[in-house]
Write a protein that holds these residues in place. Structure first.
Motif, PDB file in Angstrom:
ATOM      1  N   GLU A  22      32.174  -9.010  12.544  1.00 39.76           N
ATOM      2  CA  GLU A  22      32.541  -9.705  13.777  1.00 39.76           C
ATOM      3  C   GLU A  22      33.729  -9.023  14.431  1.00 39.76           C
ATOM      4  O   GLU A  22      34.645  -8.569  13.743  1.00 39.76           O
ATOM      5  CB  GLU A  22      32.876 -11.163  13.466  1.00 39.76           C
ATOM      6  CG  GLU A  22      33.116 -12.035  14.690  1.00 39.76           C
ATOM      7  CD  GLU A  22      33.354 -13.485  14.313  1.00 39.76           C
ATOM      8  OE1 GLU A  22      32.432 -14.307  14.450  1.00 39.76           O
ATOM      9  OE2 GLU A  22      34.479 -13.789  13.862  1.00 39.76           O
TER      10      GLU A  22
ATOM     11  N   GLU B  43      29.121 -11.011  16.912  1.00 42.59           N
ATOM     12  CA  GLU B  43      28.639 -10.436  15.655  1.00 42.59           C
ATOM     13  C   GLU B  43      27.894  -9.135  15.880  1.00 42.59           C
ATOM     14  O   GLU B  43      27.206  -8.950  16.896  1.00 42.59           O
ATOM     15  CB  GLU B  43      27.716 -11.426  14.950  1.00 42.59           C
ATOM     16  CG  GLU B  43      28.405 -12.671  14.458  1.00 42.59           C
ATOM     17  CD  GLU B  43      27.467 -13.606  13.729  1.00 42.59           C
ATOM     18  OE1 GLU B  43      26.231 -13.407  13.836  1.00 42.59           O
ATOM     19  OE2 GLU B  43      27.939 -14.531  13.046  1.00 42.59           O
TER      20      GLU B  43
ATOM     21  N   GLN C  64      24.626 -10.761  21.980  1.00 39.77           N
ATOM     22  CA  GLN C  64      25.967 -11.030  21.477  1.00 39.77           C
ATOM     23  C   GLN C  64      27.031 -10.614  22.494  1.00 39.77           C
ATOM     24  O   GLN C  64      27.998 -11.336  22.726  1.00 39.77           O
ATOM     25  CB  GLN C  64      26.187 -10.301  20.149  1.00 39.77           C
ATOM     26  CG  GLN C  64      25.531 -10.960  18.958  1.00 39.77           C
ATOM     27  CD  GLN C  64      26.178 -12.291  18.613  1.00 39.77           C
ATOM     28  OE1 GLN C  64      27.392 -12.399  18.499  1.00 39.77           O
ATOM     29  NE2 GLN C  64      25.352 -13.331  18.440  1.00 39.77           N
TER      30      GLN C  64
END
Length: 325
Positions: A248, A255, A273
Protein backbone atom coordinates in the motif's frame (compact mmCIF):
# COMPACT_ATOMS: atom_id res chain seq x y z
CA UNK A 1 -3.33 34.29 -12.22
CA UNK A 2 -2.35 34.39 -8.57
CA UNK A 3 0.80 32.48 -7.62
CA UNK A 4 1.78 31.96 -3.98
CA UNK A 5 5.11 30.91 -2.52
CA UNK A 6 5.15 29.55 1.03
CA UNK A 7 8.32 28.90 3.00
CA UNK A 8 8.27 27.24 6.41
CA UNK A 9 12.03 27.66 6.79
CA UNK A 10 14.37 30.33 8.13
CA UNK A 11 14.28 33.78 6.59
CA UNK A 12 16.53 34.06 3.52
CA UNK A 13 17.79 30.50 4.03
CA UNK A 14 17.45 27.47 1.76
CA UNK A 15 13.64 27.16 1.73
CA UNK A 16 13.27 30.86 0.95
CA UNK A 17 15.88 30.71 -1.79
CA UNK A 18 14.40 27.68 -3.54
CA UNK A 19 10.82 28.95 -3.27
CA UNK A 20 11.70 32.40 -4.59
CA UNK A 21 13.72 30.96 -7.48
CA UNK A 22 10.68 28.84 -8.38
CA UNK A 23 8.59 32.03 -8.30
CA UNK A 24 11.11 33.68 -10.65
CA UNK A 25 10.47 30.77 -13.00
CA UNK A 26 6.72 31.32 -12.71
CA UNK A 27 7.25 35.01 -13.51
CA UNK A 28 9.12 34.08 -16.69
CA UNK A 29 6.13 32.00 -17.79
CA UNK A 30 3.51 34.53 -16.69
CA UNK A 31 4.85 38.11 -16.65
CA UNK A 32 1.45 39.52 -15.65
CA UNK A 33 0.73 37.09 -12.80
CA UNK A 34 0.18 38.35 -9.27
CA UNK A 35 2.96 36.74 -7.24
CA UNK A 36 3.20 36.73 -3.45
CA UNK A 37 5.75 35.15 -1.12
CA UNK A 38 5.23 34.45 2.59
CA UNK A 39 7.74 33.16 5.11
CA UNK A 40 5.75 31.60 7.94
CA UNK A 41 8.45 31.17 10.59
CA UNK A 42 7.44 34.15 12.74
CA UNK A 43 3.70 33.61 12.26
CA UNK A 44 1.65 32.45 15.22
CA UNK A 45 -0.15 29.31 14.02
CA UNK A 46 -1.46 27.23 16.90
CA UNK A 47 -2.30 23.56 16.66
CA UNK A 48 -5.75 22.18 15.98
CA UNK A 49 -7.41 21.40 19.33
CA UNK A 50 -9.96 18.98 17.88
CA UNK A 51 -12.92 21.00 19.14
CA UNK A 52 -15.04 20.23 16.07
CA UNK A 53 -16.43 23.77 15.90
CA UNK A 54 -15.71 24.10 12.18
CA UNK A 55 -17.57 20.93 11.14
CA UNK A 56 -20.40 21.57 13.59
CA UNK A 57 -20.95 25.07 12.21
CA UNK A 58 -21.00 23.71 8.67
CA UNK A 59 -23.66 21.17 9.57
CA UNK A 60 -25.74 23.92 11.22
CA UNK A 61 -25.88 25.93 8.01
CA UNK A 62 -23.00 28.29 8.72
CA UNK A 63 -19.47 28.73 7.36
CA UNK A 64 -16.91 26.33 8.81
CA UNK A 65 -14.60 28.94 10.28
CA UNK A 66 -11.88 28.05 12.77
CA UNK A 67 -12.60 29.57 16.19
CA UNK A 68 -8.90 29.88 17.11
CA UNK A 69 -7.80 33.42 16.31
CA UNK A 70 -4.18 33.75 15.24
CA UNK A 71 -2.20 34.09 12.01
CA UNK A 72 -3.78 30.96 10.53
CA UNK A 73 -6.66 32.95 9.04
CA UNK A 74 -4.35 35.26 7.10
CA UNK A 75 -2.35 32.39 5.68
CA UNK A 76 -5.47 30.40 4.86
CA UNK A 77 -6.94 33.36 2.99
CA UNK A 78 -3.79 33.63 0.87
CA UNK A 79 -3.96 29.94 -0.01
CA UNK A 80 -7.65 30.25 -0.87
CA UNK A 81 -6.91 33.15 -3.21
CA UNK A 82 -4.04 31.36 -4.97
CA UNK A 83 -4.30 29.47 -8.24
CA UNK A 84 -0.80 27.95 -8.16
CA UNK A 85 1.33 27.31 -5.05
CA UNK A 86 5.00 26.57 -4.41
CA UNK A 87 5.57 25.25 -0.89
CA UNK A 88 8.87 24.50 0.81
CA UNK A 89 9.59 23.22 4.31
CA UNK A 90 12.73 22.06 6.11
CA UNK A 91 13.24 18.61 7.55
CA UNK A 92 14.64 18.54 11.07
CA UNK A 93 13.60 15.03 12.16
CA UNK A 94 12.73 12.85 9.13
CA UNK A 95 9.65 14.87 8.15
CA UNK A 96 8.55 18.51 7.59
CA UNK A 97 8.87 20.98 10.45
CA UNK A 98 6.02 21.00 13.00
CA UNK A 99 4.57 24.41 12.09
CA UNK A 100 3.71 23.01 8.66
CA UNK A 101 1.71 20.18 10.22
CA UNK A 102 -0.07 22.57 12.59
CA UNK A 103 -1.22 24.57 9.58
CA UNK A 104 -2.26 21.48 7.61
CA UNK A 105 -4.33 20.06 10.50
CA UNK A 106 -6.40 23.24 10.65
CA UNK A 107 -6.50 23.82 6.90
CA UNK A 108 -7.54 20.33 5.80
CA UNK A 109 -10.79 20.02 7.76
CA UNK A 110 -12.03 23.34 6.37
CA UNK A 111 -11.17 22.53 2.76
CA UNK A 112 -12.20 18.89 2.43
CA UNK A 113 -13.91 18.92 -0.98
CA UNK A 114 -15.89 15.75 -0.30
CA UNK A 115 -17.04 16.66 3.22
CA UNK A 116 -18.09 20.15 2.13
CA UNK A 117 -20.04 18.83 -0.86
CA UNK A 118 -21.62 16.19 1.38
CA UNK A 119 -23.09 18.96 3.53
CA UNK A 120 -23.99 21.20 0.58
CA UNK A 121 -25.91 18.32 -1.03
CA UNK A 122 -27.85 17.88 2.22
CA UNK A 123 -28.60 21.60 2.28
CA UNK A 124 -29.98 21.34 -1.25
CA UNK A 125 -32.18 18.39 -0.27
CA UNK A 126 -33.39 20.11 2.89
CA UNK A 127 -31.80 17.55 5.22
CA UNK A 128 -29.54 20.24 6.71
CA UNK A 129 -30.08 23.97 7.25
CA UNK A 130 -28.38 26.68 5.25
CA UNK A 131 -28.18 28.09 1.73
CA UNK A 132 -25.74 26.02 -0.36
CA UNK A 133 -25.14 28.97 -2.69
CA UNK A 134 -23.82 31.12 0.15
CA UNK A 135 -20.85 28.85 0.82
CA UNK A 136 -17.59 30.45 -0.43
CA UNK A 137 -16.96 28.44 -3.58
CA UNK A 138 -13.32 29.49 -3.90
CA UNK A 139 -12.49 26.83 -1.30
CA UNK A 140 -13.50 24.20 -3.84
CA UNK A 141 -11.70 25.61 -6.85
CA UNK A 142 -8.89 23.83 -8.68
CA UNK A 143 -5.32 24.64 -7.66
CA UNK A 144 -1.91 23.36 -8.70
CA UNK A 145 0.93 22.86 -6.23
CA UNK A 146 4.56 21.78 -6.09
CA UNK A 147 6.49 20.73 -3.00
CA UNK A 148 10.13 21.30 -2.04
CA UNK A 149 11.56 19.44 0.94
CA UNK A 150 14.86 20.80 2.26
CA UNK A 151 17.25 18.78 4.41
CA UNK A 152 20.88 19.06 5.44
CA UNK A 153 21.69 15.35 5.60
CA UNK A 154 23.56 13.78 2.71
CA UNK A 155 22.22 10.40 3.84
CA UNK A 156 18.92 10.38 1.98
CA UNK A 157 17.00 8.25 4.49
CA UNK A 158 17.36 11.01 7.10
CA UNK A 159 14.84 13.02 5.06
CA UNK A 160 12.77 10.00 4.02
CA UNK A 161 9.38 11.52 4.89
CA UNK A 162 10.09 15.06 3.70
CA UNK A 163 8.29 15.27 0.35
CA UNK A 164 5.84 12.57 1.47
CA UNK A 165 4.78 14.70 4.43
CA UNK A 166 4.33 17.79 2.27
CA UNK A 167 1.69 15.98 0.22
CA UNK A 168 -0.66 16.21 3.22
CA UNK A 169 -1.17 19.89 2.42
CA UNK A 170 -3.12 19.45 -0.79
CA UNK A 171 -4.94 16.14 -0.33
CA UNK A 172 -8.24 17.36 1.15
CA UNK A 173 -8.47 20.31 -1.25
CA UNK A 174 -7.69 18.02 -4.20
CA UNK A 175 -4.76 20.17 -5.38
CA UNK A 176 -3.00 18.79 -8.44
CA UNK A 177 0.65 18.08 -7.68
CA UNK A 178 2.96 19.14 -10.49
CA UNK A 179 6.30 18.34 -8.84
CA UNK A 180 7.90 17.32 -5.59
CA UNK A 181 11.59 17.87 -5.04
CA UNK A 182 13.82 16.45 -2.32
CA UNK A 183 16.58 19.04 -1.82
CA UNK A 184 18.63 16.98 0.62
CA UNK A 185 22.39 17.15 1.26
CA UNK A 186 22.24 20.91 1.67
CA UNK A 187 24.82 20.53 4.41
CA UNK A 188 27.40 19.61 1.78
CA UNK A 189 26.09 21.84 -1.03
CA UNK A 190 26.41 24.84 1.29
CA UNK A 191 24.13 27.22 -0.57
CA UNK A 192 21.63 26.51 -3.39
CA UNK A 193 23.40 29.03 -5.62
CA UNK A 194 26.45 26.76 -5.65
CA UNK A 195 24.36 24.15 -7.52
CA UNK A 196 23.36 25.62 -10.87
CA UNK A 197 21.33 22.56 -11.86
CA UNK A 198 19.30 22.82 -8.66
CA UNK A 199 18.43 26.46 -9.38
CA UNK A 200 17.48 25.60 -12.97
CA UNK A 201 15.18 22.86 -11.70
CA UNK A 202 13.50 25.29 -9.30
CA UNK A 203 12.80 27.64 -12.21
CA UNK A 204 11.29 24.76 -14.14
CA UNK A 205 9.12 23.78 -11.16
CA UNK A 206 7.77 27.31 -10.89
CA UNK A 207 7.13 27.56 -14.61
CA UNK A 208 5.36 24.21 -14.83
CA UNK A 209 3.26 24.76 -11.70
CA UNK A 210 1.91 28.01 -13.14
CA UNK A 211 1.36 26.58 -16.61
CA UNK A 212 -0.47 23.53 -15.22
CA UNK A 213 -3.20 25.69 -13.71
CA UNK A 214 -4.45 26.66 -17.17
CA UNK A 215 -4.14 23.15 -18.58
CA UNK A 216 -6.64 20.30 -18.64
CA UNK A 217 -5.69 18.19 -15.57
CA UNK A 218 -5.36 15.12 -17.79
CA UNK A 219 -2.68 16.88 -19.86
CA UNK A 220 -0.46 17.87 -16.92
CA UNK A 221 2.76 15.87 -16.93
CA UNK A 222 4.44 15.33 -13.56
CA UNK A 223 7.84 17.00 -13.51
CA UNK A 224 10.30 14.43 -12.19
CA UNK A 225 13.98 15.44 -12.43
CA UNK A 226 14.70 13.06 -9.54
CA UNK A 227 12.61 10.17 -10.89
CA UNK A 228 8.90 9.37 -10.97
CA UNK A 229 8.81 7.32 -7.75
CA UNK A 230 7.09 4.01 -7.09
CA UNK A 231 3.55 5.30 -6.61
CA UNK A 232 2.12 6.65 -9.89
CA UNK A 233 -0.12 9.12 -8.02
CA UNK A 234 2.06 10.84 -5.39
CA UNK A 235 5.38 9.66 -6.90
CA UNK A 236 6.79 8.64 -3.52
CA UNK A 237 8.87 5.53 -2.83
CA UNK A 238 7.32 4.71 0.55
CA UNK A 239 5.40 1.43 0.82
CA UNK A 240 3.51 -0.33 3.59
CA UNK A 241 4.03 -4.10 3.55
CA UNK A 242 2.06 -6.71 5.47
CA UNK A 243 3.78 -9.98 4.55
CA UNK A 244 1.87 -10.58 1.30
CA UNK A 245 2.35 -9.48 -2.30
CA UNK A 246 -0.21 -6.71 -1.71
CA UNK A 247 1.41 -3.45 -0.64
CA UNK A 248 0.00 0.00 0.00
CA UNK A 249 1.09 3.57 -0.64
CA UNK A 250 0.81 5.21 2.81
CA UNK A 251 0.27 8.64 1.25
CA UNK A 252 -2.43 7.77 -1.27
CA UNK A 253 -3.94 4.79 0.58
CA UNK A 254 -4.05 2.66 -2.57
CA UNK A 255 -3.08 -0.99 -2.97
CA UNK A 256 -0.63 -2.41 -5.45
CA UNK A 257 0.86 -5.77 -6.31
CA UNK A 258 4.54 -6.33 -5.74
CA UNK A 259 6.83 -8.55 -7.83
CA UNK A 260 10.56 -9.24 -7.91
CA UNK A 261 12.25 -9.23 -11.30
CA UNK A 262 15.86 -10.21 -10.70
CA UNK A 263 17.17 -7.63 -8.26
CA UNK A 264 14.49 -5.15 -9.26
CA UNK A 265 11.30 -4.60 -7.27
CA UNK A 266 8.21 -3.75 -9.32
CA UNK A 267 4.85 -2.54 -8.01
CA UNK A 268 1.73 -2.37 -10.15
CA UNK A 269 -1.18 -0.14 -9.15
CA UNK A 270 -4.40 -0.73 -11.10
CA UNK A 271 -6.32 2.13 -12.70
CA UNK A 272 -9.17 1.39 -10.30
CA UNK A 273 -6.90 1.86 -7.29
CA UNK A 274 -5.35 5.03 -8.67
CA UNK A 275 -8.84 6.47 -9.18
CA UNK A 276 -9.55 6.18 -5.43
CA UNK A 277 -6.33 7.76 -4.15
CA UNK A 278 -6.76 10.10 -1.19
CA UNK A 279 -6.39 13.23 -3.30
CA UNK A 280 -9.30 12.26 -5.57
CA UNK A 281 -12.98 12.92 -4.91
CA UNK A 282 -13.67 9.19 -4.80
CA UNK A 283 -10.95 8.60 -2.23
CA UNK A 284 -12.07 11.53 -0.09
CA UNK A 285 -15.69 10.42 -0.31
CA UNK A 286 -14.78 6.97 1.06
CA UNK A 287 -13.38 8.75 4.11
CA UNK A 288 -16.40 11.06 4.40
CA UNK A 289 -18.79 8.10 4.46
CA UNK A 290 -16.62 6.37 7.05
CA UNK A 291 -16.58 9.43 9.33
CA UNK A 292 -20.29 10.13 8.90
CA UNK A 293 -21.06 6.58 10.03
CA UNK A 294 -19.34 6.88 13.42
CA UNK A 295 -22.35 8.29 15.22
CA UNK A 296 -24.64 5.39 14.32
CA UNK A 297 -22.02 2.93 15.54
CA UNK A 298 -20.75 4.63 18.70
CA UNK A 299 -23.93 6.36 19.88
CA UNK A 300 -25.79 3.18 20.90
CA UNK A 301 -22.65 1.74 22.51
CA UNK A 302 -22.17 4.83 24.66
CA UNK A 303 -25.82 5.04 25.72
CA UNK A 304 -25.94 1.32 26.58
CA UNK A 305 -22.89 1.72 28.83
CA UNK A 306 -23.50 5.25 30.13
CA UNK A 307 -23.48 4.45 33.85
CA UNK A 308 -20.25 2.48 33.67
CA UNK A 309 -18.59 5.08 31.42
CA UNK A 310 -19.60 7.95 33.74
CA UNK A 311 -17.92 6.13 36.61
CA UNK A 312 -14.77 5.40 34.62
CA UNK A 313 -14.57 8.93 33.25
CA UNK A 314 -14.70 10.31 36.79
CA UNK A 315 -11.36 8.58 37.34
CA UNK A 316 -10.00 10.48 34.36
CA UNK A 317 -11.47 13.89 35.14
CA UNK A 318 -10.34 13.70 38.77
CA UNK A 319 -7.07 11.89 38.16
CA UNK A 320 -5.08 13.73 40.84
CA UNK A 321 -7.53 12.63 43.53
CA UNK A 322 -7.68 8.98 42.48
CA UNK A 323 -3.98 8.50 41.79
CA UNK A 324 -3.11 9.47 45.39
CA UNK A 325 -5.96 7.47 46.99
Amino acid sequence: MKILGLSFGKKNANCDILTKEALYGAREAYPDAEIKFINTQRLNIGRCIGCGACSTALEKGKDNNCIIKDDFQMLENEVRAADAIILAAPVYVLQPVGQFKDFVDRFSCRHDVSAINWVLDKRRSGEMPGDPDEFPQERLKRRTVSYISVGGASTKNWVSMGTAGLHLFGISAMMQVVANYNAYSMGTIGNPYLDEELIDQMHEIGKRTAEAFEMDPKDVEFYAPQGTGTCPVCHQDLLTVNGTTTVECPICGIEGKIAINGDKLEVTFSEEQQARARGTFKGLREHTIEIQGFGAICGPKIMANKEMLDEKMDRIKNFEKYIEA
